[in-house]
Structure formats: C-alpha cells, structure tokens
Design an enzyme around this catalytic site. Structure first.
Site, PDB file in Angstrom:
ATOM      1  N   SER A 113      44.079   4.792  17.962  1.00  0.00           N
ATOM      2  CA  SER A 113      43.501   6.090  17.617  1.00  0.00           C
ATOM      3  C   SER A 113      42.041   6.133  18.077  1.00  0.00           C
ATOM      4  CB  SER A 113      43.646   6.346  16.107  1.00  0.00           C
ATOM      5  OG  SER A 113      43.340   7.684  15.787  1.00  0.00           O
ATOM      6  N   GLU A 210      48.669   9.237  23.578  1.00  0.00           N
ATOM      7  CA  GLU A 210      49.021   9.823  22.284  1.00  0.00           C
ATOM      8  C   GLU A 210      47.793  10.561  21.762  1.00  0.00           C
ATOM      9  OE1 GLU A 210      47.540   8.668  19.209  1.00  0.00           O
ATOM     10  OE2 GLU A 210      46.254   7.277  20.302  1.00  0.00           O
ATOM     11  N   HIS A 279      50.585   8.341  16.414  1.00  0.00           N
ATOM     12  CA  HIS A 279      50.390   8.707  15.012  1.00  0.00           C
ATOM     13  C   HIS A 279      51.702   9.046  14.314  1.00  0.00           C
ATOM     14  CE1 HIS A 279      46.268   8.904  16.472  1.00  0.00           C
ATOM     15  NE2 HIS A 279      45.894   8.826  15.221  1.00  0.00           N
TER      16      HIS A 279
END
Length: 309
Positions: A113, A210, A279
């Site tokens: 992330s 992502e 996620h």
C-alpha cells in the site's frame, strides 16, 4: 548495478516492526506481534512504536519515521523489517533515508500500500530485493491463515512459490508469456514519483498494480500520466491485483476493469487481472526488484530466481 538479495530469515531471528507511515491500531499491532512470536521469532518494536510519538494520523514526524527505518537497517541483530501498516506519509521520508546504509546492511523489508513509496525508492537507489506482503497490524487475518507459512517459506529460502492461492482464478487481458523484473504495487504512489530519483526505470519490468479508495477517473489519470511520461510502453507486462474503488453514483463511470482493458489493448502487452494482492482479503507475497515470469496459462505468476541468500 547487481541486484542485492537479503539474507534469508531463520527460526528465532529478530524481526523489527516499524511504522514509517500512519500510526497502527495498537490492539491489532499487539495481536500481530503475538502471532510472530508464536511462530518462533523474536520481535522488537521501532522507537516510535515504543514511544507512541504520534502526529495526527502519522506515526511520528517525518525525521523520526526515517530515523526509525534507518535504526532497523543499521542493527545487525535485526534480520527482517516488517511495517506495521501503510496509510499515508511514506513519501515524506524518501529524501531523509541514507540509501548507502541500506546497501551496506541489506535485509528483508516487507509492506505494501503506502509502503510502495519505500519499495520503489529502495529498489531504485540500492537495488535491494524487497517484498510486498502482509503487515503486522493490518493483516492479522492473513497472518492466521495456513497460507502464511508459504509466505514465510519464501523469506526463509525454502520455496519459490509465490502464488499460493491456487484456487483463485486469474483472467488474462492480453495473452502471452513474458519475464521481467518486478515493480509495484500501488499505482497512485508510482504516478506520484514520476520525474523523481525514487522511481526505478521501467525497462524490462513487470508492473504489479493495485490501489484503494480510487475512482476509475483516478486510475485513468495515473495511466495517462505514465503514458505522457513515456514509460508505460516500456514495461514488459502487467499484473493487476485487488482494487477498492469509490463510485460516484451521480456520474456514470466505466468500471476499473474497463479502463484497464482500454490501456492494455493499446499496449498489447501480456497482462493479467484479478491476482491475489492489494487491498482485498488475500495477500500473496511479491518479491519486488526480482525476476518473475507471468503467463496467461497456469501457473500464471512464477518467481524464476532466488530472492534470499
């Protein structure tokens, strides 16, 4: 510059948990630390986690977060550095890191992330292989699954199997088979580092992608920014993971998959969609800055070199 493999993790090794971005939930952090200890590792906390020097949602001011990261790499007793969580703010510490120290004390580094900013900068400026993988406070559920052992097996040099969710169907957008050096994964962070000295060169790389809390318009802008920068067509191939999108119901928007399909059709490069990372509920390990083969046929994603010494 030759790529650097960190030393493999061994039973009883010390793992340092740090918070280079947002502050973690302390109850979840405690549970994650307990899980690692139960698996037979010694666990130490970074100085900011011990002191709880929190600034708003950030774990500490930028300099203190950078110092915590550097202390973990300087400590030769520490064999792996795993982030507590992502959130935001990793990008603030990039100019405060001493990359020569990381080169001189290479070790396993894990996160995803917002931690993407650190992966990219470390990959670019040290050539160390790092790891997209579960974080101590964010992914308790993942750490309690039997599949977590497969994650550890890669870090311990016992296995090169990274796509551990064999039952998950991965679709292809553009068929083919191609090798490349992995880069990724959060596309908003990659786009944020365009034109800086913290983004690895895209040539001959596989781009793992992502994101979370994004609209399809955001994804389109990120791709078009990379297209304008002249880097998008230099990648060998693309792998798309899980996205958590925000949809504006008042304004019709295409799906993320539709936006991705448009760019992949233009590029005509091997590309896969729906891999277990990002996620969502499943978190495969992705060695970053490592040679990986992707294919539109099973096994889809293969690690084709050793990533730990």
């Amino acid at each position: 510059m030759n790529r650097i493999r960190p030393e493999r993790l061994k039973p009883g090794d010390e793992i340092r948990v740090i918070a280079p971005a947002s502050a973690p939930d302390l109850l979840r952090l405690s549970r994650g630390v307990a899980r690692l200890k139960k698996l037979g590792f010694k666990v130490s906390l970074g100085r900011n986690l011990k002191k709880l020097v929190q600034r708003n949602d950030l774990a500490a001011p930028a300099k203190e977060r950078a110092d915590e990261l550097m202390a973990a790499f300087r400590d030769d007793n520490v064999k792996a550095v795993i982030c507590a969580r992502g959130g935001y703010g990793s990008i603030h510490i990039l100019p405060l890191i001493d990359y020569d120290v990381i080169k001189e004390h290479p070790k396993i580094f894990v996160g995803y992330s917002d931690i993407t900013a650190l992966h990219l900068a470390i990959n670019r400026n040290t050539n160390l292989i790092t790891f997209h993988g579960p974080m101590v406070a964010s992914d308790i559920e993942e750490m309690n699954k039997p599949t977590f052992k497969s994650f550890l097996d890669v870090l311990m040099g016992k296995s090169q199997k990274i796509n551990i969710y064999e039952d998950r169907i991965i679709k292809y957008i553009i068929p083919g088979t191609v090798d490349g050096i992995s880069l990724g994964t959060n596309i908003s962070l990659v786009a944020s580092l365009l034109g800086t000295n913290y983004l690895p060169e895209p040539d001959n790389r596989i781009f793992f992608i992502e994101d979370t809390d994004v609209t399809t318009g955001d994804i389109d802008r990120y791709f078009f920014s990379m297209k304008l920068a002249g880097i998008l067509d230099k990648f060998n191939g693309f792998v798309f993971g899980d996205f958590k999108a925000i949809f504006d119901k008042e304004e019709p928007m295409p799906s993320i998959e539709d936006v991705v399909q448009k760019y992949m059709n233009e590029l005509n490069k091997t590309s896969l969609y729906g891999a277990p990372f990002g996620h969502g509920e499943e978190q495969m390990i992705i060695p970053l800055n490592a040679r990986i083969r992707i294919s539109s046929e099973d096994p889809y994603i293969e690690l084709i070199e050793e990533v730990v010494d």
